[in-house]
Design a protein around this motif. Structure first.
Motif, PDB file in Angstrom:
ATOM      1  N   PRO A  42      -1.937   8.352  -2.303  1.00  0.00           N
ATOM      2  CA  PRO A  42      -3.365   8.215  -1.956  1.00  0.00           C
ATOM      3  C   PRO A  42      -3.588   7.654  -0.562  1.00  0.00           C
ATOM      4  O   PRO A  42      -4.563   8.014   0.113  1.00  0.00           O
ATOM      5  CB  PRO A  42      -3.897   7.245  -3.029  1.00  0.00           C
ATOM      6  N   PHE A  43      -2.665   6.782  -0.104  1.00  0.00           N
ATOM      7  CA  PHE A  43      -2.809   6.260   1.252  1.00  0.00           C
ATOM      8  C   PHE A  43      -2.697   7.383   2.279  1.00  0.00           C
ATOM      9  O   PHE A  43      -3.452   7.421   3.259  1.00  0.00           O
ATOM     10  CB  PHE A  43      -1.747   5.198   1.539  1.00  0.00           C
ATOM     11  N   ALA A  44      -1.735   8.285   2.086  1.00  0.00           N
ATOM     12  CA  ALA A  44      -1.574   9.397   3.017  1.00  0.00           C
ATOM     13  C   ALA A  44      -2.834  10.252   3.059  1.00  0.00           C
ATOM     14  O   ALA A  44      -3.247  10.725   4.122  1.00  0.00           O
ATOM     15  CB  ALA A  44      -0.357  10.241   2.618  1.00  0.00           C
ATOM     16  N   ILE A  45      -3.462  10.430   1.904  1.00  0.00           N
ATOM     17  CA  ILE A  45      -4.712  11.191   1.856  1.00  0.00           C
ATOM     18  C   ILE A  45      -5.807  10.452   2.625  1.00  0.00           C
ATOM     19  O   ILE A  45      -6.560  11.042   3.404  1.00  0.00           O
ATOM     20  CB  ILE A  45      -5.138  11.433   0.405  1.00  0.00           C
ATOM     21  N   GLY A  46      -5.891   9.137   2.401  1.00  0.00           N
ATOM     22  CA  GLY A  46      -6.909   8.357   3.088  1.00  0.00           C
ATOM     23  C   GLY A  46      -6.718   8.339   4.591  1.00  0.00           C
ATOM     24  O   GLY A  46      -7.674   8.504   5.357  1.00  0.00           O
ATOM     25  N   LYS A  47      -5.470   8.156   5.023  1.00  0.00           N
ATOM     26  CA  LYS A  47      -5.187   8.012   6.446  1.00  0.00           C
ATOM     27  C   LYS A  47      -5.279   9.328   7.193  1.00  0.00           C
ATOM     28  O   LYS A  47      -5.819   9.381   8.312  1.00  0.00           O
ATOM     29  CB  LYS A  47      -3.786   7.423   6.631  1.00  0.00           C
ATOM     30  N   TYR A  48      -4.755  10.389   6.602  1.00  0.00           N
ATOM     31  CA  TYR A  48      -4.618  11.645   7.334  1.00  0.00           C
ATOM     32  C   TYR A  48      -5.626  12.707   6.922  1.00  0.00           C
ATOM     33  O   TYR A  48      -5.596  13.819   7.458  1.00  0.00           O
ATOM     34  CB  TYR A  48      -3.187  12.165   7.191  1.00  0.00           C
ATOM     35  N   ILE A  49      -6.523  12.366   6.001  1.00  0.00           N
ATOM     36  CA  ILE A  49      -7.605  13.284   5.650  1.00  0.00           C
ATOM     37  C   ILE A  49      -8.964  12.603   5.787  1.00  0.00           C
ATOM     38  O   ILE A  49      -9.844  13.086   6.502  1.00  0.00           O
ATOM     39  CB  ILE A  49      -7.418  13.849   4.223  1.00  0.00           C
ATOM     40  N   LEU A  50      -9.145  11.452   5.107  1.00  0.00           N
ATOM     41  CA  LEU A  50     -10.449  10.796   5.149  1.00  0.00           C
ATOM     42  C   LEU A  50     -10.804  10.312   6.557  1.00  0.00           C
ATOM     43  O   LEU A  50     -11.931  10.510   7.018  1.00  0.00           O
ATOM     44  CB  LEU A  50     -10.475   9.621   4.173  1.00  0.00           C
ATOM     45  N   GLY A  92     -19.801   8.536   7.204  1.00  0.00           N
ATOM     46  CA  GLY A  92     -18.652   7.913   7.855  1.00  0.00           C
ATOM     47  C   GLY A  92     -18.286   6.583   7.231  1.00  0.00           C
ATOM     48  O   GLY A  92     -17.102   6.272   7.044  1.00  0.00           O
ATOM     49  N   VAL A  93     -19.293   5.778   6.884  1.00  0.00           N
ATOM     50  CA  VAL A  93     -19.035   4.483   6.244  1.00  0.00           C
ATOM     51  C   VAL A  93     -18.399   4.690   4.870  1.00  0.00           C
ATOM     52  O   VAL A  93     -17.455   3.979   4.495  1.00  0.00           O
ATOM     53  CB  VAL A  93     -20.338   3.673   6.137  1.00  0.00           C
ATOM     54  N   LEU A  94     -18.891   5.656   4.111  1.00  0.00           N
ATOM     55  CA  LEU A  94     -18.313   5.934   2.791  1.00  0.00           C
ATOM     56  C   LEU A  94     -16.859   6.382   2.910  1.00  0.00           C
ATOM     57  O   LEU A  94     -16.004   5.970   2.105  1.00  0.00           O
ATOM     58  CB  LEU A  94     -19.142   7.003   2.071  1.00  0.00           C
ATOM     59  N   LEU A  95     -16.565   7.213   3.877  1.00  0.00           N
ATOM     60  CA  LEU A  95     -15.183   7.640   4.087  1.00  0.00           C
ATOM     61  C   LEU A  95     -14.304   6.459   4.470  1.00  0.00           C
ATOM     62  O   LEU A  95     -13.144   6.368   4.050  1.00  0.00           O
ATOM     63  CB  LEU A  95     -15.128   8.715   5.174  1.00  0.00           C
ATOM     64  N   SER A  96     -14.852   5.530   5.247  1.00  0.00           N
ATOM     65  CA  SER A  96     -14.097   4.333   5.625  1.00  0.00           C
ATOM     66  C   SER A  96     -13.813   3.459   4.413  1.00  0.00           C
ATOM     67  O   SER A  96     -12.711   2.912   4.268  1.00  0.00           O
ATOM     68  CB  SER A  96     -14.875   3.530   6.676  1.00  0.00           C
ATOM     69  N   ALA A 116      -9.852   1.625   0.205  1.00  0.00           N
ATOM     70  CA  ALA A 116      -9.377   1.640  -1.187  1.00  0.00           C
ATOM     71  C   ALA A 116      -7.961   2.192  -1.285  1.00  0.00           C
ATOM     72  O   ALA A 116      -7.149   1.709  -2.087  1.00  0.00           O
ATOM     73  CB  ALA A 116     -10.328   2.469  -2.058  1.00  0.00           C
ATOM     74  N   THR A 117      -7.629   3.177  -0.462  1.00  0.00           N
ATOM     75  CA  THR A 117      -6.270   3.730  -0.505  1.00  0.00           C
ATOM     76  C   THR A 117      -5.248   2.740   0.058  1.00  0.00           C
ATOM     77  O   THR A 117      -4.098   2.720  -0.387  1.00  0.00           O
ATOM     78  CB  THR A 117      -6.186   5.058   0.277  1.00  0.00           C
ATOM     79  N   ILE A 118      -5.653   1.903   1.035  1.00  0.00           N
ATOM     80  CA  ILE A 118      -4.745   0.864   1.532  1.00  0.00           C
ATOM     81  C   ILE A 118      -4.464  -0.149   0.427  1.00  0.00           C
ATOM     82  O   ILE A 118      -3.328  -0.599   0.234  1.00  0.00           O
ATOM     83  CB  ILE A 118      -5.331   0.153   2.760  1.00  0.00           C
ATOM     84  N   LEU A 119      -5.504  -0.513  -0.321  1.00  0.00           N
ATOM     85  CA  LEU A 119      -5.319  -1.433  -1.445  1.00  0.00           C
ATOM     86  C   LEU A 119      -4.387  -0.832  -2.488  1.00  0.00           C
ATOM     87  O   LEU A 119      -3.528  -1.527  -3.040  1.00  0.00           O
ATOM     88  CB  LEU A 119      -6.679  -1.764  -2.071  1.00  0.00           C
ATOM     89  N   GLY A 120      -4.530   0.470  -2.731  1.00  0.00           N
ATOM     90  CA  GLY A 120      -3.627   1.136  -3.670  1.00  0.00           C
ATOM     91  C   GLY A 120      -2.186   1.113  -3.187  1.00  0.00           C
ATOM     92  O   GLY A 120      -1.250   0.932  -3.988  1.00  0.00           O
TER      93      GLY A 120
END
Length: 301
Positions: free
Chosen positions: A57-65, A191-195, A200-204
């Motif tokens: 999920p972090f990879a999704i958050g970092k490289y997609i969101l 943009g704020v919601l994506l942030s 949340a993915t960093i916490l995961g």
């Protein structure tokens, strides 16, 4: 917004030639590999499955969101695929420079190659940073209820001042703002919601790292510790040896995680950051170094 624009413009003037040099890109890739190997020595015996479950999920958050947030506020006219690729390329340079400055320089450079003026490119990247910071503050305010309210008040107050200054400049100097990206309230909220989703993915990832080193995964206390460490992250530092990492280790120890497991979990998260950076960003950077994805620099800026 004005301060952010001037900051990135100065960075662009002094570092564009350095950050875009092929030798620098090669050194960045080699440094990334060396840092990864060094962090392996600091990580205790780990279980692979929790680490992988946290990394995905972090990879999704970092490289997609995060690239989608940049694309949402961008006025460059580039596609989502372009923003995904440029953002991934920038991560290698960001992870080896204080305050992720190398990533910002690279993104400004990539925008310039598409014909965007340097001032506008710097303003766009600064705005993306700002939206990400607002998302961080909102996430901390919502979940980090145990944090001192003075910290949150200062952060929110600073964000409000930046917005007010930007609105004043826009009203009194419209000739300047015509070149700047001004997102609508709907785009800004997106943009704020994506942030927040990225946070949340960093916490995961942190939860997966703690479980991987065999430590007990705390409950809601972990959310507060995570929020406090993210606030500490506003201070400059190099990835893996920053105030954020120190605050995270201390916070985990304070809520019952042993010092060995706390150090191990933070070291593991540092290592896990490099895996998608090397696989995704490193591969794209190497292909660009070999001449792929090359865009002709416009004759007029």
């Amino acid at each position: 917004m004005q301060l952010g624009r001037e900051h990135f413009t100065r960075l662009g003037r002094g570092g564009r030639k350095i950050i875009t040099h092929r030798g620098v890109r090669l050194v960045a890739l080699v440094t990334a590999v060396v840092v990864s190997l060094w962090n392996v020595e600091r990580v205790p015996h780990t279980a692979v499955l929790p680490a992988v479950l946290g990394l995905l999920p972090f990879a999704i958050g970092k490289y997609i969101l995060c690239p989608l947030r940049w694309h949402a506020i961008s006025t460059s006219g580039r596609t989502r695929r372009w923003h995904l690729r440029a953002y991934a390329e920038s991560e290698i340079l960001g992870l080896i420079t204080p305050w992720h400055a190398g990533a910002d320089l690279w993104r400004v450079h990539r925008l310039e190659t598409t014909g965007v003026r340097r001032a506008s490119a710097a303003a766009e990247v600064a705005l993306d940073r700002f939206v990400g910071a607002v998302g961080l503050v909102v996430a901390v305010a919502v979940t980090g209820v145990t944090l001192p309210w003075t910290v949150l008040a200062i952060a929110l107050g600073a964000a409000a001042l930046v917005l007010v200054a930007a609105l004043v400049v826009r009203r009194r100097r419209p000739s300047l703002t015509g070149r700047w990206p001004w997102p609508s309230p709907k785009v800004f909220a997106l943009g704020v919601l994506l942030s927040i989703g990225y946070q949340a993915t960093i916490l995961g990832l942190l939860v997966g790292a703690i479980a991987a080193v065999g430590g007990p995964v705390p409950g809601l206390q972990l959310v507060a510790v995570f929020g406090a460490s993210q606030v500490a992250g506003v201070l400059p530092g190099v990835h893996g040896a920053s105030p954020r990492d120190g605050a995270l280790v201390a916070g985990l120890a304070a809520i019952g995680v042993s010092w060995r497991e706390a150090f191990g979990a933070v070291a593991l998260t540092t290592l896990l950051y490099w895996i998608p950076a090397l696989l995704i960003g490193g591969s794209l950077m190497f292909l660009r170094w070999r001449g792929w994805f090359t865009e002709r620099h416009p004759e007029t800026a």
